[in-house]
Motif scaffolding. Structure first.
Motif, PDB file in Angstrom:
ATOM      1  N   MET A 211      65.415  51.246 -22.060  1.00 55.75           N
ATOM      2  CA  MET A 211      64.381  50.825 -22.452  1.00 55.75           C
ATOM      3  C   MET A 211      63.194  51.760 -23.130  1.00 55.75           C
ATOM      4  O   MET A 211      63.151  52.804 -22.660  1.00 55.75           O
ATOM      5  N   ILE A 212      62.556  51.442 -24.099  1.00 58.05           N
ATOM      6  CA  ILE A 212      61.611  52.546 -24.668  1.00 58.05           C
ATOM      7  C   ILE A 212      60.487  52.417 -23.738  1.00 58.05           C
ATOM      8  O   ILE A 212      59.780  51.360 -23.439  1.00 58.05           O
ATOM      9  N   ILE A 213      60.216  53.636 -23.184  1.00 60.20           N
ATOM     10  CA  ILE A 213      58.954  53.696 -22.296  1.00 60.20           C
ATOM     11  C   ILE A 213      57.721  53.872 -23.320  1.00 60.20           C
ATOM     12  O   ILE A 213      56.622  53.351 -22.920  1.00 60.20           O
ATOM     13  N   ALA A 214      57.501  54.627 -24.278  1.00 61.57           N
ATOM     14  CA  ALA A 214      56.668  54.924 -25.071  1.00 61.57           C
ATOM     15  C   ALA A 214      57.118  55.616 -26.256  1.00 61.57           C
ATOM     16  O   ALA A 214      58.245  56.286 -26.279  1.00 61.57           O
ATOM     17  N   GLU A 215      56.218  55.442 -27.253  1.00 65.06           N
ATOM     18  CA  GLU A 215      56.560  56.368 -28.672  1.00 65.06           C
ATOM     19  C   GLU A 215      55.269  56.777 -29.147  1.00 65.06           C
ATOM     20  O   GLU A 215      54.335  56.094 -29.306  1.00 65.06           O
TER      21      GLU A 215
END
Length: 310
Positions: A211-215
């Motif tokens: 999963m993407i935590i932050a970008e």
């Protein structure tokens, strides 16, 4: 017209019952984007989805307007260098790069010209006629990169491209990535050489457990990780007194004095409240020599993802 993007729309990929990535939604603009996360987090799965080596179970992927389900067109604009040895050990570096170009359909003379140019860009011309089996780890890394850039792709996807390179070659390689980005291309890479990633990246994508935590940019990404206190290093003359003043603030979760008693590390849940508190303390006459964020780099963000077990 808007710049071409790499787009993930609610993408999920499973390997049997094992999760690869889960409901990933991303819009990656041209420039250098670094995927950061622990082993098994889903970085390679994202790269394989971009190149069409695997297809999503749910959702869709678009690479500069092309679907990875159209591999012939996609491969013409994409260069992919995995972290695994892909060159036949009995081939020379030149043969490996040139053969790839022949498979793309280039005439022999043009393939040879492009192969030599790509090998020169990665500083490997002197070893071009040696067998890949005799290459060092760093040389094998460079010949894979030459193979990926030889057809002048619009999208470079690179798994651990800085791994195994000596400092000089690493700097040259990073400069080449910046040149590609300046021309409006995509450079998507993963790396554990986090200091270089921090310097060269236009944005980072933090991924864990599929999963993407932050970008975003390193600073803005740091702001997204609310569950981890921000860290600041303060230099001052009477650190013990400042520590006691900061402990009175509700937003401060921890204060550690340096051994020299001339500085301290402060953890706070609110950067804004911390800034206001320091301003009040300074206006009251307390001398603060310097304040520096201790966690505005990819290395710190990586530690937040995987803790002390890396």
């Amino acid at each position: 017209m808007s710049a071409p993007e790499i787009v993930f729309d609610e993408v999920s990929k499973f390997y049997g019952e094992v999760l690869g990535v889960n409901r990933v939604t991303l819009r990656i603009p041209p420039g250098i984007t670094s995927l950061v996360g622990p082993n098994g987090s889903g970085k390679t799965t994202l790269m394989n989805l971009m190149t069409g080596l695997i297809n999503p179970d749910r959702g869709s992927v678009s690479v500069r307007g092309l679907s990875p389900r159209d591999p012939e067109r996609l491969l013409r604009i994409t260069g992919y260098a995995t972290q695994y040895d892909a060159a036949p050990r009995g081939a020379t570096g030149f043969e490996f790069v040139c053969t790839g170009l022949l498979l793309y359909g280039y005439p022999p003379a043009e393939a040879e010209r492009r192969a030599w140019r790509a090998l020169a860009r990665v500083s490997l011309t002197d070893a071009a006629n040696r067998k890949v089996a005799a290459y060092s780890k760093g040389m094998r890394q460079r010949v894979r990169l030459a193979h990926a850039i030889a057809h002048d792709p619009e999208v470079l996807i690179l798994d651990e491209p800085l791994n195994g390179l000596d400092p000089l070659v690493r700097a040259e390689t990073s400069a080449m990535f910046r040149e590609f980005a300046a021309e409006g291309r995509h450079v998507v890479l993963s790396s554990h050489v986090l200091q270089e990633v921090d310097v060269i990246s236009d944005q980072v994508i933090l991924i864990a457990n599929g999963m993407i935590i932050a970008e975003g940019q390193v600073r803005s990404v740091r702001e997204e990780i609310h569950e981890h206190p921000s860290q600041f290093v303060i230099r001052c003359r009477d650190a013990s007194r400042l520590a006691s003043l900061l402990f009175e603030q509700d937003h401060v979760t921890e204060v550690k004095l340096n051994d020299d008693r001339l500085g301290l590390l402060v953890l706070t849940r609110s950067r804004q409240e911390f800034s206001r508190a320091l301003t009040r303390i300074a206006v009251a006459g307390y001398t603060i020599e310097s304040v520096a964020a201790a966690d505005e780099n990819v290395d710190a963000l990586y530690e937040y993802l995987i803790g002390d077990g890396r």
